[in-house]
Design an enzyme around this catalytic site. Structure first.
Site, PDB file in Angstrom:
ATOM      1  N   ILE A 196       0.815  -1.224   0.000  1.00 36.03           N
ATOM      2  CA  ILE A 196       0.000   0.000   0.000  1.00 36.03           C
ATOM      3  C   ILE A 196       0.849   1.274   0.000  1.00 36.03           C
ATOM      4  O   ILE A 196       0.385   2.342  -0.439  1.00 36.03           O
ATOM      5  CB  ILE A 196      -0.984   0.007   1.200  1.00 36.03           C
ATOM      6  CG1 ILE A 196      -2.116   1.011   0.970  1.00 36.03           C
ATOM      7  CG2 ILE A 196      -0.284   0.286   2.518  1.00 36.03           C
ATOM      8  CD1 ILE A 196      -3.003   0.716  -0.171  1.00 36.03           C
TER       9      ILE A 196
ATOM     10  N   HIS B 245      12.711  -7.263  -9.011  1.00 36.90           N
ATOM     11  CA  HIS B 245      13.041  -6.345  -7.923  1.00 36.90           C
ATOM     12  C   HIS B 245      14.057  -5.323  -8.430  1.00 36.90           C
ATOM     13  O   HIS B 245      15.088  -5.696  -8.994  1.00 36.90           O
ATOM     14  CB  HIS B 245      13.607  -7.143  -6.744  1.00 36.90           C
ATOM     15  CG  HIS B 245      13.686  -6.356  -5.475  1.00 36.90           C
ATOM     16  ND1 HIS B 245      14.474  -5.234  -5.344  1.00 36.90           N
ATOM     17  CD2 HIS B 245      13.059  -6.534  -4.282  1.00 36.90           C
ATOM     18  CE1 HIS B 245      14.338  -4.753  -4.118  1.00 36.90           C
ATOM     19  NE2 HIS B 245      13.478  -5.514  -3.455  1.00 36.90           N
TER      20      HIS B 245
ATOM     21  N   GLY C 141      16.230  -3.642  -7.076  1.00 32.24           N
ATOM     22  CA  GLY C 141      17.563  -3.683  -6.473  1.00 32.24           C
ATOM     23  C   GLY C 141      18.461  -4.764  -7.046  1.00 32.24           C
ATOM     24  O   GLY C 141      19.672  -4.739  -6.810  1.00 32.24           O
TER      25      GLY C 141
ATOM     26  N   GLU D 177       8.119 -13.034   0.473  1.00 33.40           N
ATOM     27  CA  GLU D 177       8.908 -12.793  -0.748  1.00 33.40           C
ATOM     28  C   GLU D 177       9.861 -13.971  -1.010  1.00 33.40           C
ATOM     29  O   GLU D 177      10.101 -14.351  -2.159  1.00 33.40           O
ATOM     30  CB  GLU D 177       9.695 -11.487  -0.615  1.00 33.40           C
ATOM     31  CG  GLU D 177      10.345 -11.032  -1.897  1.00 33.40           C
ATOM     32  CD  GLU D 177      10.847  -9.593  -1.791  1.00 33.40           C
ATOM     33  OE1 GLU D 177      10.085  -8.677  -2.159  1.00 33.40           O
ATOM     34  OE2 GLU D 177      11.982  -9.399  -1.332  1.00 33.40           O
TER      35      GLU D 177
HETATM   36  N1  UDP Z   1       1.912  -3.436   6.311  1.00 28.94           N
HETATM   37  C1  UDP Z   1       0.906  -2.853   7.084  1.00 28.94           C
HETATM   38  N2  UDP Z   1       1.192  -2.483   8.369  1.00 28.94           N
HETATM   39  C2  UDP Z   1       2.409  -2.674   8.936  1.00 28.94           C
HETATM   40  C3  UDP Z   1       3.422  -3.245   8.171  1.00 28.94           C
HETATM   41  C4  UDP Z   1       3.145  -3.609   6.848  1.00 28.94           C
HETATM   42  O1  UDP Z   1      -0.198  -2.660   6.615  1.00 28.94           O
HETATM   43  O2  UDP Z   1       2.588  -2.310  10.109  1.00 28.94           O
HETATM   44  C5  UDP Z   1       1.593  -3.877   4.918  1.00 28.94           C
HETATM   45  C6  UDP Z   1       1.472  -2.709   3.964  1.00 28.94           C
HETATM   46  O3  UDP Z   1       0.531  -3.061   2.978  1.00 28.94           O
HETATM   47  C7  UDP Z   1       2.851  -2.610   3.372  1.00 28.94           C
HETATM   48  C8  UDP Z   1       3.235  -4.069   3.277  1.00 28.94           C
HETATM   49  O4  UDP Z   1       2.630  -4.685   4.434  1.00 28.94           O
HETATM   50  O5  UDP Z   1       2.827  -1.970   2.116  1.00 28.94           O
HETATM   51  C9  UDP Z   1       4.739  -4.332   3.277  1.00 28.94           C
HETATM   52  O6  UDP Z   1       5.359  -3.795   4.429  1.00 28.94           O
HETATM   53  P1  UDP Z   1       6.489  -2.683   4.339  1.00 28.94           P
HETATM   54  O7  UDP Z   1       6.073  -1.655   3.344  1.00 28.94           O
HETATM   55  O8  UDP Z   1       6.777  -2.206   5.704  1.00 28.94           O
HETATM   56  O9  UDP Z   1       7.710  -3.530   3.792  1.00 28.94           O
HETATM   57  P2  UDP Z   1       8.915  -2.986   2.889  1.00 28.94           P
HETATM   58  O10 UDP Z   1       8.468  -3.137   1.485  1.00 28.94           O
HETATM   59  O11 UDP Z   1       9.191  -1.554   3.260  1.00 28.94           O
HETATM   60  O12 UDP Z   1      10.037  -3.919   3.257  1.00 28.94           O
END
Ligand code: UDP
Length: 369
Positions: free
Chosen positions: A224, A245, A247, A316
């Site tokens: 999100i 990805h 990266g 992932e």
């Molecule tokens: N998410 C959430 N609440 C949280 C942590 C994660 O709703 O406290 C959901 C949210 O949809 C987010 C996804 O899990 O986009 C992936 O987590 P995050 O963005 O923290 O991971 P990153 O991609 O930064 O490693």
């Protein structure tokens, strides 16, 4: 004299009736000997009849698992009369690879014509489900995600955003296009961000079984905390599409990919193996294929938990393990998920969607990376 008049009469009568037959035949399109003298263009009525016939034949073909809601979702059909540039067999982008070694498309700007793509998918008119989670403070990302999604994401198609949240009162009311809606699904809060991230597989499995299965043909799983910047369209659709990805898409050797390397985990990938490293922040496909994969990630993480191990990058890692031995039918370039943390590289001509810069310590329930 008498005989001559009779002959002329007979001749006139024969010519008259021949003319009548010819005129009648001309107006009867089905009279084939007349077709040679008509211009070589199908009347509109025939085109539609022909296309309806083709639709009927194709939708009757039950082979494969592509029949969704009575319609085939793998059919590359298009109507006559569409105006678009002639595709080239030789000219195209030279700076990227547009095909995988298992012969699946690798999608970049310049490898597809949006007009053709949309015309093909309009014929199928699929229902698209987008599963997102906004748990805890992540509700703050909903507004921009949906607002920009309405501008750029599968515009003109039927899209439902299934927003899973523990804060229903914080789901914003965003104006939506025709055929598009938001469905709010209540989920519990969590104390660890890892539990939210992995919990998504469990709750998505449940929502698909309960609701989405009856409402969608395609399913997207998306993070999100992202914003759409440019067209993210039908070119992304296939039976199972995964995104490179950002990266790791230029990295060699493959042993530098952050796959799960501990054999105790179900996500284990041995050294020397692997194709690409895919992000779990955007993936999509046919509803049933995605259901199988989401459920697989859920079940594998449960197995890991029983064995007291958590895969290095949660779902992932399981996704990457699955896609190594069950190849995606389309691979999307990092245009389909960039990050505002990184400057654009020259091969990324369009940033379609990008992850926002966020204060991890502030936004996550247990902080940190
Ligand atoms: N998410 C959430 N609440 C949280 C942590 C994660 O709703 O406290 C959901 C949210 O949809 C987010 C996804 O899990 O986009 C992936 O987590 P995050 O963005 O923290 O991971 P990153 O991609 O930064 O490693």
């Amino acid at each position: 004299m008498q005989r001559n008049i009779t002959k002329s009469h007979i001749l006139i009568v024969v010519i008259f009736f021949s003319l009548l037959v010819l005129i009648y035949a001309y107006f009867r399109e089905s009279f084939s000997p007349m077709n040679f003298c008509k211009p070589c263009v199908f009347p509109e009525k025939d085109i539609f009849e022909l296309e309806n016939k083709l639709d009927e034949i194709n939708n009757k073909d039950m082979s494969g698992q592509c029949l969704i809601g009575g319609k085939r979702m793998d059919r590359m059909a298009m109507d006559l009369g569409l105006k678009y540039a002639q595709p080239s067999t030789l000219n195209g982008r030279k700076d990227i690879n547009a095909v995988t070694n298992w012969n699946a498309p690798l999608v970049w700007e310049g490898t597809f014509d949006p007009v053709v793509m949309d015309a093909i998918y309009k014929k199928m008119n699929p229902r698209i489900a987008v599963v997102v989670f906004a748990v805890g403070k992540y509700t703050r990302f909903l507004q921009k995600f949906i607002e920009t999604g309405e501008k750029y994401f599968l515009v003109g198609f039927n899209v439902t955003y299934y927003v899973h949240t523990d804060r229903e009162n914080e789901v914003p009311k965003v104006p939506l296009g025709e055929g598009r809606k938001v469905t709010v699904v209540s989920v519990p809060s969590a104390n660890r961000w890892q539990d939210v991230v992995l919990g998504r597989m469990k709750w998505a499995t449940i929502t698909i079984e309960k609701t989405i299965r009856n409402e969608a043909d395609y399913l997207f799983m998306m993070d999100i905390d992202s914003v759409f910047y440019a067209r993210f369209g039908t070119e992304s659709l296939s039976r199972l599409s995964a995104v490179l990805h950002r990266g790791y898409y230029r990295k060699t050797p493959r042993d530098s990919f952050p796959y799960e390397r501990r054999p105790q985990s179900k996500a284990y990938i041995p050294a020397g193996e692997g194709d690409y490293y895919y992000t779990a922040a955007v993936w999509c496909g046919y509803l049933e294929d995605m259901y199988k994969l989401v459920k697989y990630c859920y079940e594998m993480s449960e197995e890991d938990a029983k064995n007291k191990i958590e895969a290095v990058w949660q779902e992932e890692s399981h996704l990457n393990r699955y896609l190594l031995t069950n190849k995606p039918t389309k691979v999307l370039s990092p245009e389909y998920l960039w990050s505002d943390y990184d400057a654009l590289t020259p091969d990324i001509k369009v940033k379609r969607i990008s992850q926002l810069v966020k204060n991890y310590a502030e936004v996550r329930p247990n902080g940190g990376n």
